[in-house]
Motif scaffolding. Structure first.
Motif, PDB file in Angstrom:
ATOM      1  N   VAL A   5      49.086  16.207 114.609  1.00  0.00           N
ATOM      2  CA  VAL A   5      50.219  16.748 115.366  1.00  0.00           C
ATOM      3  C   VAL A   5      50.513  18.180 114.941  1.00  0.00           C
ATOM      4  O   VAL A   5      50.524  18.492 113.746  1.00  0.00           O
ATOM      5  CB  VAL A   5      51.487  15.879 115.142  1.00  0.00           C
ATOM      6  CG1 VAL A   5      52.673  16.427 115.921  1.00  0.00           C
ATOM      7  CG2 VAL A   5      51.206  14.428 115.525  1.00  0.00           C
ATOM      8  N   LEU A  53      53.905  18.617 119.629  1.00  0.00           N
ATOM      9  CA  LEU A  53      55.293  18.223 119.868  1.00  0.00           C
ATOM     10  C   LEU A  53      56.079  19.521 119.909  1.00  0.00           C
ATOM     11  O   LEU A  53      56.245  20.188 118.889  1.00  0.00           O
ATOM     12  CB  LEU A  53      55.785  17.299 118.761  1.00  0.00           C
ATOM     13  CG  LEU A  53      57.226  16.802 118.901  1.00  0.00           C
ATOM     14  CD1 LEU A  53      57.432  16.030 120.202  1.00  0.00           C
ATOM     15  CD2 LEU A  53      57.590  15.935 117.707  1.00  0.00           C
ATOM     16  N   HIS A  84      59.890  18.188 123.716  1.00  0.00           N
ATOM     17  CA  HIS A  84      61.159  17.600 123.304  1.00  0.00           C
ATOM     18  C   HIS A  84      62.215  18.690 123.465  1.00  0.00           C
ATOM     19  O   HIS A  84      62.011  19.840 123.084  1.00  0.00           O
ATOM     20  CB  HIS A  84      61.102  17.018 121.886  1.00  0.00           C
ATOM     21  CG  HIS A  84      60.997  18.015 120.791  1.00  0.00           C
ATOM     22  ND1 HIS A  84      62.010  18.250 119.898  1.00  0.00           N
ATOM     23  CD2 HIS A  84      60.004  18.841 120.437  1.00  0.00           C
ATOM     24  CE1 HIS A  84      61.637  19.177 119.040  1.00  0.00           C
ATOM     25  NE2 HIS A  84      60.421  19.549 119.349  1.00  0.00           N
ATOM     26  N   ILE A 118      54.535   9.924 120.688  1.00  0.00           N
ATOM     27  CA  ILE A 118      53.371  10.661 120.194  1.00  0.00           C
ATOM     28  C   ILE A 118      52.122   9.797 120.307  1.00  0.00           C
ATOM     29  O   ILE A 118      51.074  10.245 120.774  1.00  0.00           O
ATOM     30  CB  ILE A 118      53.595  11.134 118.739  1.00  0.00           C
ATOM     31  CG1 ILE A 118      54.711  12.176 118.698  1.00  0.00           C
ATOM     32  CG2 ILE A 118      52.296  11.694 118.142  1.00  0.00           C
ATOM     33  CD1 ILE A 118      55.208  12.498 117.297  1.00  0.00           C
TER      34      ILE A 118
END
Length: 128
Positions: A5, A53, A84, A118
């Motif tokens: 990530v 993210l 997000h 995720i």
């Protein structure tokens, strides 16, 4: 498989909290952090990333604009972007989907929901 990530948010405290949560998951690791959308694109090219993210409201370039650059880059096949944001609107979703965004989350969701999102987008699934 460990999901790699990249965190992209202009707020260091948000990145720190997300890193703590993600690195605590046995099947995920944070490989890099970016404070801007431009930096996120650069770091995607430098690290093996599965999921970005990314906050949408960052200085210089929105998360959706960065997502468009990431998902259209032939050197970044398979990288998924999960936006997000504190301001999740229908307009954002309508702008993000054609840009290649794989999912959207409202900031403030609980940790299990974030981690599930995720995991869900990592293998090219879609979460809206």
């Amino acid at each position: 498989m460990t999901v790699r990530v990249l965190l992209a948010d202009d707020q260091p405290i948000v990145r720190q909290a997300l890193r703590h949560m993600i690195d605590a998951a046995p099947d995920m690791t944070v490989v890099a952090e970016a404070a801007t959308g431009v930096e996120a694109v650069t770091l995607c090219r430098a690290f093996a990333v599965d999921v970005v993210l990314m906050d949408n409201h960052m200085p210089g370039q929105s998360g959706v604009a960065a997502a468009r650059r990431i998902t259209s880059d032939p050197h970044l096949p398979g990288v998924r972007v999960l936006i997000h944001t504190a301001f999740l609107t229908d307009d954002l979703v309508a702008e993000g989907l054609p840009a290649g965004v794989s999912g959207f989350l409202q900031k403030g969701v609980n940790a299990p929901t974030m981690l599930r999102a995720i995991r869900d987008v990592a293998p090219a699934n879609a979460l809206i």
